[in-house]
Design a protein around this motif. Sequence first.
Motif, mmCIF file in Angstrom:
data_model
loop_
_atom_site.group_PDB
_atom_site.id
_atom_site.type_symbol
_atom_site.label_atom_id
_atom_site.label_comp_id
_atom_site.label_asym_id
_atom_site.label_seq_id
_atom_site.Cartn_x
_atom_site.Cartn_y
_atom_site.Cartn_z
ATOM 1 N N LEU A 109 0.824 -1.129 0.218
ATOM 2 C CA LEU A 109 -0.019 -0.076 0.060
ATOM 3 C C LEU A 109 1.028 1.207 0.253
ATOM 4 N N SER A 110 2.278 1.097 0.337
ATOM 5 C CA SER A 110 2.937 2.057 0.415
ATOM 6 C C SER A 110 4.535 1.760 -0.136
ATOM 7 N N GLN A 111 4.986 2.858 -0.641
ATOM 8 C CA GLN A 111 6.570 2.592 -0.723
ATOM 9 C C GLN A 111 7.447 2.224 0.480
ATOM 10 N N GLU A 112 6.898 2.805 1.526
ATOM 11 C CA GLU A 112 7.708 2.372 2.753
ATOM 12 C C GLU A 112 7.539 1.057 3.257
ATOM 13 N N VAL A 118 12.109 -5.143 1.809
ATOM 14 C CA VAL A 118 13.385 -5.160 0.950
ATOM 15 C C VAL A 118 14.643 -5.187 1.991
ATOM 16 N N ASN A 119 14.324 -4.089 3.054
ATOM 17 C CA ASN A 119 15.580 -4.048 3.956
ATOM 18 C C ASN A 119 15.588 -5.368 4.628
#
Length: 205
Positions: A109-112, A118-119
């Motif tokens: 729902l968000s890039q964050e 990914v992190n």
Amino acid sequence: MKKLKIAVGAFIALLAVSAASCASNDNADKANQAPAATKAAAGDKASITTNIRYIDLDSVLANYTLAQELSKESQKMMLDYQNTERQKGNELQKLGNQIQQKVNNSGYLSQESYQADVNSFNQKQNEAQNYLAAQQNRISTYMAAQQTRLNDSIQNFIKDYNATHNYDAILYREAGVFFNPALNITDEVVKGLNDRYTPAAEDKK
């Protein structure tokens, strides 16, 4: 992921090269001073008058109980490492597939939130690489120590053996191009090594 570049066969080969090198350096002067074989009468075989003997290191490593045990231990360590490497690789692949599937299904729902996954993946990948690198170092250190142990065992026995035989030199076959087979004392050395070695006790289940 970087694979372990060590093989048990290479380990045994290193043992042979190292031991042959030591023998060549230690016995070079003695070999140069040893008397040559005298020629017998015409038609007779040459008499063996030289006081040099040799052993076949490949045969020693194949038949000496200590060498067999160390080879078995090395094989187990390699197998355990490969299984761990495969397990961690599968875990990372599964996690990566989950992230990609979520991207394909517009699950973020968000890039964050995407960046957080990914992190997390990158962190787990680094942890796996560091763990495997530590295991590689552990195996390398073990093999180096066992190489020294095996070489010392053979060298020490040869010294004791020669104290009662008084040969001018005992060489490894690998250190020369040709030796008269009559000078081969490999079987005696293997028997002596095994007679004085106490095999490791089998692990109790």
